[in-house]
Motif scaffolding. Sequence first.
Motif, PDB file in Angstrom:
ATOM      1  N   GLU A 212     -34.559  25.180 -76.559  1.00 28.82           N
ATOM      2  CA  GLU A 212     -34.392  25.859 -75.737  1.00 28.82           C
ATOM      3  C   GLU A 212     -32.968  25.737 -76.158  1.00 28.82           C
ATOM      4  OE1 GLU A 212     -33.362  28.649 -71.873  1.00 28.82           O
ATOM      5  OE2 GLU A 212     -35.730  28.601 -72.881  1.00 28.82           O
ATOM      6  N   THR A 213     -32.025  26.759 -76.908  1.00 24.66           N
ATOM      7  CA  THR A 213     -30.471  26.483 -76.843  1.00 24.66           C
ATOM      8  C   THR A 213     -30.064  27.148 -76.204  1.00 24.66           C
ATOM      9  OG1 THR A 213     -31.248  24.258 -78.422  1.00 24.66           O
ATOM     10  CG2 THR A 213     -28.419  25.020 -77.906  1.00 24.66           C
ATOM     11  N   THR A 214     -28.599  27.351 -75.856  1.00 24.13           N
ATOM     12  CA  THR A 214     -27.889  28.939 -75.616  1.00 24.13           C
ATOM     13  C   THR A 214     -27.260  28.232 -75.706  1.00 24.13           C
ATOM     14  OG1 THR A 214     -29.783  29.337 -73.311  1.00 24.13           O
ATOM     15  CG2 THR A 214     -27.871  30.791 -73.814  1.00 24.13           C
ATOM     16  N   ILE A 215     -25.928  29.505 -76.564  1.00 27.66           N
ATOM     17  CA  ILE A 215     -25.052  29.319 -76.426  1.00 27.66           C
ATOM     18  C   ILE A 215     -24.302  30.439 -75.953  1.00 27.66           C
ATOM     19  CG2 ILE A 215     -23.018  29.970 -78.528  1.00 27.66           C
ATOM     20  CD1 ILE A 215     -25.286  28.914 -80.481  1.00 27.66           C
ATOM     21  N   TYR A 216     -23.243  29.955 -75.138  1.00 23.25           N
ATOM     22  CA  TYR A 216     -21.953  30.893 -73.948  1.00 23.25           C
ATOM     23  C   TYR A 216     -20.345  30.674 -74.919  1.00 23.25           C
ATOM     24  CZ  TYR A 216     -25.943  30.169 -70.636  1.00 23.25           C
ATOM     25  OH  TYR A 216     -26.727  29.581 -70.438  1.00 23.25           O
ATOM     26  N   ASP A 217     -20.279  32.184 -75.370  1.00 26.72           N
ATOM     27  CA  ASP A 217     -18.844  32.293 -75.696  1.00 26.72           C
ATOM     28  C   ASP A 217     -18.205  33.169 -74.656  1.00 26.72           C
ATOM     29  OD1 ASP A 217     -19.916  34.854 -76.310  1.00 26.72           O
ATOM     30  OD2 ASP A 217     -20.394  34.493 -78.893  1.00 26.72           O
ATOM     31  N   SER A 218     -17.089  34.066 -75.448  1.00 23.36           N
ATOM     32  CA  SER A 218     -16.659  33.797 -74.609  1.00 23.36           C
ATOM     33  C   SER A 218     -16.607  35.666 -74.504  1.00 23.36           C
ATOM     34  CB  SER A 218     -14.738  34.074 -75.382  1.00 23.36           C
ATOM     35  OG  SER A 218     -15.194  35.235 -76.845  1.00 23.36           O
ATOM     36  N   SER A 219     -17.785  36.139 -75.123  1.00 23.77           N
ATOM     37  CA  SER A 219     -18.395  37.796 -75.109  1.00 23.77           C
ATOM     38  C   SER A 219     -19.108  37.597 -73.780  1.00 23.77           C
ATOM     39  CB  SER A 219     -18.647  37.608 -75.992  1.00 23.77           C
ATOM     40  OG  SER A 219     -20.375  37.059 -76.377  1.00 23.77           O
ATOM     41  N   LYS A 220     -19.621  37.091 -73.464  1.00 24.37           N
ATOM     42  CA  LYS A 220     -20.869  36.157 -72.617  1.00 24.37           C
ATOM     43  C   LYS A 220     -19.653  36.637 -70.638  1.00 24.37           C
ATOM     44  CE  LYS A 220     -24.525  34.221 -74.538  1.00 24.37           C
ATOM     45  NZ  LYS A 220     -24.742  34.484 -75.671  1.00 24.37           N
ATOM     46  N   LYS A 221     -20.376  37.051 -70.354  1.00 21.73           N
ATOM     47  CA  LYS A 221     -20.056  37.455 -69.077  1.00 21.73           C
ATOM     48  C   LYS A 221     -20.155  36.249 -67.714  1.00 21.73           C
ATOM     49  CE  LYS A 221     -19.488  42.686 -69.021  1.00 21.73           C
ATOM     50  NZ  LYS A 221     -20.161  44.011 -68.022  1.00 21.73           N
ATOM     51  N   LEU A 222     -21.555  35.498 -68.177  1.00 25.66           N
ATOM     52  CA  LEU A 222     -22.285  34.929 -67.044  1.00 25.66           C
ATOM     53  C   LEU A 222     -22.070  33.554 -68.344  1.00 25.66           C
ATOM     54  CD1 LEU A 222     -24.953  36.567 -65.008  1.00 25.66           C
ATOM     55  CD2 LEU A 222     -22.866  36.252 -64.743  1.00 25.66           C
ATOM     56  N   GLY A 223     -21.585  32.559 -67.095  1.00 23.42           N
ATOM     57  CA  GLY A 223     -21.359  31.166 -67.873  1.00 23.42           C
ATOM     58  C   GLY A 223     -23.094  30.164 -67.477  1.00 23.42           C
ATOM     59  N   PHE A 224     -22.717  29.089 -67.202  1.00 19.26           N
ATOM     60  CA  PHE A 224     -23.720  27.979 -66.872  1.00 19.26           C
ATOM     61  C   PHE A 224     -22.843  27.252 -66.264  1.00 19.26           C
ATOM     62  CE2 PHE A 224     -21.653  25.990 -71.161  1.00 19.26           C
ATOM     63  CZ  PHE A 224     -21.887  25.081 -70.385  1.00 19.26           C
ATOM     64  N   LYS A 225     -23.505  26.241 -64.930  1.00 19.71           N
ATOM     65  CA  LYS A 225     -23.369  25.706 -64.281  1.00 19.71           C
ATOM     66  C   LYS A 225     -23.561  24.450 -64.702  1.00 19.71           C
ATOM     67  CE  LYS A 225     -22.048  29.234 -60.883  1.00 19.71           C
ATOM     68  NZ  LYS A 225     -21.879  29.614 -58.933  1.00 19.71           N
ATOM     69  N   MET A 226     -22.461  23.162 -63.880  1.00 19.20           N
ATOM     70  CA  MET A 226     -22.545  22.198 -64.136  1.00 19.20           C
ATOM     71  C   MET A 226     -21.837  21.413 -63.082  1.00 19.20           C
ATOM     72  SD  MET A 226     -22.774  20.772 -67.773  1.00 19.20           S
ATOM     73  CE  MET A 226     -20.576  20.751 -68.683  1.00 19.20           C
ATOM     74  N   LYS A 227     -22.627  21.138 -61.766  1.00 22.21           N
ATOM     75  CA  LYS A 227     -21.577  20.156 -60.830  1.00 22.21           C
ATOM     76  C   LYS A 227     -21.357  21.093 -60.077  1.00 22.21           C
ATOM     77  CE  LYS A 227     -23.420  16.408 -61.384  1.00 22.21           C
ATOM     78  NZ  LYS A 227     -24.670  15.749 -62.296  1.00 22.21           N
ATOM     79  N   GLY A 228     -21.248  22.373 -60.224  1.00 18.97           N
ATOM     80  CA  GLY A 228     -21.031  22.863 -59.424  1.00 18.97           C
ATOM     81  C   GLY A 228     -19.685  24.311 -60.029  1.00 18.97           C
ATOM     82  N   ARG A 229     -19.070  23.424 -60.904  1.00 14.82           N
ATOM     83  CA  ARG A 229     -18.161  24.148 -61.828  1.00 14.82           C
ATOM     84  C   ARG A 229     -19.246  25.392 -62.783  1.00 14.82           C
ATOM     85  NH1 ARG A 229     -14.638  19.039 -65.104  1.00 14.82           N
ATOM     86  NH2 ARG A 229     -13.607  18.873 -62.547  1.00 14.82           N
ATOM     87  N   THR A 230     -18.264  26.606 -62.700  1.00 19.49           N
ATOM     88  CA  THR A 230     -19.302  27.142 -63.844  1.00 19.49           C
ATOM     89  C   THR A 230     -17.715  27.471 -65.219  1.00 19.49           C
ATOM     90  OG1 THR A 230     -19.103  28.978 -61.505  1.00 19.49           O
ATOM     91  CG2 THR A 230     -18.891  29.608 -64.304  1.00 19.49           C
ATOM     92  N   TYR A 231     -18.674  27.300 -65.926  1.00 20.31           N
ATOM     93  CA  TYR A 231     -18.315  26.463 -67.253  1.00 20.31           C
ATOM     94  C   TYR A 231     -18.682  28.764 -68.173  1.00 20.31           C
ATOM     95  CZ  TYR A 231     -17.634  22.089 -67.284  1.00 20.31           C
ATOM     96  OH  TYR A 231     -17.083  21.340 -66.689  1.00 20.31           O
ATOM     97  N   TYR A 232     -17.913  28.589 -69.172  1.00 16.93           N
ATOM     98  CA  TYR A 232     -17.366  29.763 -69.681  1.00 16.93           C
ATOM     99  C   TYR A 232     -17.521  29.279 -71.797  1.00 16.93           C
ATOM    100  CZ  TYR A 232     -16.834  32.433 -65.658  1.00 16.93           C
ATOM    101  OH  TYR A 232     -16.609  32.871 -64.060  1.00 16.93           O
ATOM    102  N   ASN A 233     -16.963  28.691 -71.553  1.00  9.36           N
ATOM    103  CA  ASN A 233     -17.540  27.990 -73.110  1.00  9.36           C
ATOM    104  C   ASN A 233     -18.385  27.466 -73.275  1.00  9.36           C
ATOM    105  OD1 ASN A 233     -15.994  25.566 -74.642  1.00  9.36           O
ATOM    106  ND2 ASN A 233     -14.465  27.148 -73.714  1.00  9.36           N
ATOM    107  N   GLY A 234     -19.583  27.077 -73.715  1.00 10.04           N
ATOM    108  CA  GLY A 234     -20.341  25.734 -74.590  1.00 10.04           C
ATOM    109  C   GLY A 234     -21.418  26.163 -74.856  1.00 10.04           C
ATOM    110  N   ILE A 235     -22.505  25.198 -74.473  1.00 16.50           N
ATOM    111  CA  ILE A 235     -23.727  25.037 -75.714  1.00 16.50           C
ATOM    112  C   ILE A 235     -24.543  24.505 -74.661  1.00 16.50           C
ATOM    113  CG2 ILE A 235     -25.366  25.221 -77.219  1.00 16.50           C
ATOM    114  CD1 ILE A 235     -23.249  24.962 -78.827  1.00 16.50           C
TER     115      ILE A 235
END
Length: 540
Positions: A212-235
């Motif tokens: 499973e691979t998910t792309i997060y670009d600026s069109s997505k309202k929700l991001g993903f979290k790493m070490k408590g940070r919320t990231y809004y661009n990445g994979i």
Amino acid sequence: MKKIITSMLAVSMITGMACMSAGAEAEYNNANSNVMVANENHISATNPVVDLLKSATNGKDSPYNHYTVYDGSDAKSFKVKGRTYYYGITQNGNISSFSLNTQKVKKLSFKVAHLDNSSLVDDSTLTIYLDGEKYKTYTLTYNMTYLPIDIDTTEFSKVRFDFGEYKDSRFALVDFKVDGKTAPKGADIPKYTSVDSLINSAYDTDTFWLSETTIYDSSKKLGFKMKGRTYYNGISMRSGGGFSLNTENVDSISFDLSHVDNSGIGDSAVKIYLDNELYENKAISIAPNTPIKRYTLDLKNIDNLRIETNRYTETSYAVGNIEFNNIKSQKSYIVPTYDDAIDFINSKFNDSGVTVYDNTQKLGFNMDGVNYKQGLLMSAGGTVSFNTESIKKLSFKLGYIDNSVPYSGNKLQVYLDGELKEISIEKNQKNQKTQNVDLDVSNVKCVKINFSDKYANTKYGLADIAIIKDESKVNIPKGDVNLDNVVNITDITKVAAHIKGKKVLTGDSLKAADVNDDNKINITDITKIAAHIKGRIILK
């Protein structure tokens, strides 16, 4: 009338040519001859590569010889290594065999590579036959670079290509040359103008079973979290997930790499390939308590970048805050800030065997005869993590839960950005004492807490948790009410809802809404945010 005009033009041209010098006339004739040849080639002359591709026939006596020929006769294309090709031959099934007519060909050249977004499960082979006799067999892998092949076909009229049977991976033949001549159109190499365009060009993503691979670009309202940070661009990647990028026009790339919060607490690894060479000759081991690490890769001489995770694991990993060629994303990541200790406690992640008490429960937990309604109750082997980038001190009372079975010699394990600090848990014969713990986290991004033993009947408590904020690290942009690093109409909507009493803002959101610093939230703040969005003013 047309005939008269045509005759006049003809006479004029003849007269003009008669007046030319011998050299000028020769130059004129040569130029017109070149134009005629060029037009003739464009209209009717054939291209030797196109002729070769059109000669493709089934290689074996079987109706299942799956292949597709791209000879420029339509607008179709295919992708290999991120490039877009218009001429070539691709596999499209488990049994793929075809032949090319080389009666008029002296030298045949081409390249072989994996077909983008086809399976990565199997390696395969390509066996070449010249007039029915075996020439060579090549091993093909999904992460291979282009494999160049040159064949002297002077004495051979037919070349047959047999790909490995019943393999899920697909491959393609591209960049054909026939006696040194190329196809009418070469491959398109991608160019990127933004981080969004870069990550959305990713290929070979979900090509393993269960990956499973998910792309997060600026069109997505929700991001993903790493070490408590919320990231809004990445994979993000899980269970063999990964991605490849064509980097022929990328000189360098930077990104944060870590474990995705709440995706499992097992250890695993990530592999980075520069072309087909493993970065630093080893996989990168990542555990849930491994700090975020930022990588910067020099890609000046690299055509393809691939990043992938180990297969058959439920743990997810991600790259975030991606930059390339000094181009940054509009939205990178947000560091959490906390209104109070309760807000901090409820921000926990990567937790197991933990119960939160946030003063809303009627019953609390007891340590050393005292009842506590704020803190954490943890079972033996329990674990929990917090982001501490916006605080400088973390304090709590530590002890055994009353009536649980104390384990002599047990220790609280605290990882400060991965560095272990052990704290012995005190007890005596008559009672189980609580103790005060103060942690300096002024230079710590993440704290992980767990207990070293795994005895089922032992329970522990962290009570009266307190934090001291580090105001110097808290930077709240004015107008960014939802704290996503972008000021837009969404922020205006939230301020309006606050003014109407529909949804009250608190903490950092409340501070961000008070753009004119008058300790009031009203229509003036909305007006200023709107002016900022329209570019009339710039909020600090």
